[in-house]
Design a protein around this motif. Structure first.
Motif, short mmCIF file in Angstrom:
data_model
loop_
_atom_site.label_atom_id
_atom_site.label_comp_id
_atom_site.label_asym_id
_atom_site.label_seq_id
_atom_site.Cartn_x
_atom_site.Cartn_y
_atom_site.Cartn_z
N VAL A 155 -17.06 29.90 9.95
CA VAL A 155 -17.60 30.03 8.60
C VAL A 155 -16.62 30.81 7.73
CG1 VAL A 155 -19.48 30.99 7.24
CG2 VAL A 155 -19.96 29.94 9.46
N GLY A 156 -16.34 30.31 6.55
CA GLY A 156 -15.44 31.00 5.62
C GLY A 156 -13.97 30.78 5.90
N LYS A 157 -13.65 29.98 6.90
CA LYS A 157 -12.25 29.77 7.26
C LYS A 157 -11.56 28.79 6.33
CE LYS A 157 -9.32 28.54 11.11
NZ LYS A 157 -9.25 28.07 12.47
N GLY A 158 -12.30 27.86 5.75
CA GLY A 158 -11.69 26.87 4.87
C GLY A 158 -11.41 25.60 5.63
N LEU A 159 -10.41 24.85 5.19
CA LEU A 159 -10.06 23.58 5.82
C LEU A 159 -9.39 23.82 7.16
CD1 LEU A 159 -8.54 21.67 2.79
CD2 LEU A 159 -10.73 21.23 3.89
N ARG A 199 -6.17 19.76 6.61
CA ARG A 199 -5.08 20.05 5.69
C ARG A 199 -3.94 19.04 5.84
NH1 ARG A 199 -2.59 25.19 6.24
NH2 ARG A 199 -3.41 25.34 8.32
N ARG A 200 -3.65 18.62 7.07
CA ARG A 200 -2.61 17.60 7.28
C ARG A 200 -3.00 16.27 6.63
NH1 ARG A 200 0.35 17.46 12.96
NH2 ARG A 200 1.18 15.68 11.85
N ARG A 201 -4.26 15.90 6.77
CA ARG A 201 -4.73 14.65 6.16
C ARG A 201 -4.67 14.73 4.63
NH1 ARG A 201 -9.16 14.99 10.29
NH2 ARG A 201 -8.36 13.78 12.02
N ARG A 251 -1.04 24.67 -3.07
CA ARG A 251 -0.33 25.61 -2.19
C ARG A 251 -1.08 25.83 -0.88
NH1 ARG A 251 0.56 30.54 -6.09
NH2 ARG A 251 -1.58 29.94 -6.42
N TYR A 252 -2.38 26.02 -0.95
CA TYR A 252 -3.14 26.30 0.27
C TYR A 252 -3.11 25.10 1.22
CZ TYR A 252 -6.89 27.02 3.54
OH TYR A 252 -7.60 27.11 4.70
N VAL A 253 -3.22 23.90 0.67
CA VAL A 253 -3.24 22.71 1.52
C VAL A 253 -1.90 22.53 2.23
CG1 VAL A 253 -3.50 20.20 1.52
CG2 VAL A 253 -4.94 21.58 0.05
N PHE A 254 -0.78 22.78 1.54
CA PHE A 254 0.53 22.58 2.12
C PHE A 254 0.96 23.71 3.06
CE2 PHE A 254 1.63 20.08 -1.90
CZ PHE A 254 1.27 18.88 -1.31
N ARG A 255 0.37 24.87 2.95
CA ARG A 255 0.81 26.04 3.70
C ARG A 255 0.64 25.84 5.20
NH1 ARG A 255 -1.77 30.52 1.23
NH2 ARG A 255 -0.02 30.47 -0.21
#
Length: 85
Positions: A3-7, A12-14, A62-66
């Motif tokens: 919970v609260g971790k995000g994707l 994120r790779r997809r 930025r978050y998705v690519f990190r």
């Protein structure tokens, strides 16, 4: 997924693939359209517009690519995604 971790890493790779294969070409068309509205500015102004737009497109993602290019942090001792795979 906690919970609260995000994707998750896989999500994120997809999303990175979707953004790069669909979103980036659409953004390029939009950037070229914007520059065409400027009545062919000088080459320096045109370069600055393209560099600015090229930088701005990645900011929301930025978050998705990190960390997408790194090994899956959730894999427990699984070397199947390693460099030798």
């Amino acid at each position: 997924m906690a919970v609260g971790k995000g994707l998750s890493y896989k999500a994120r790779r997809r999303w990175t693939l979707v953004i790069l294969l669909i979103g980036l070409p659409l953004y390029i068309v939009a950037a070229v359209s914007i520059v065409n509205l400027l009545d062919r500015p000088s080459i320096l102004v045109e370069l600055l517009v393209y560099v600015g737009l090229g930088f701005l497109w990645a900011l929301p993602f930025r978050y998705v690519f990190r960390g997408v290019g790194q090994a899956d942090p959730d894999a427990e001792g699984d070397d199947s995604n390693g460099p030798g795979a």
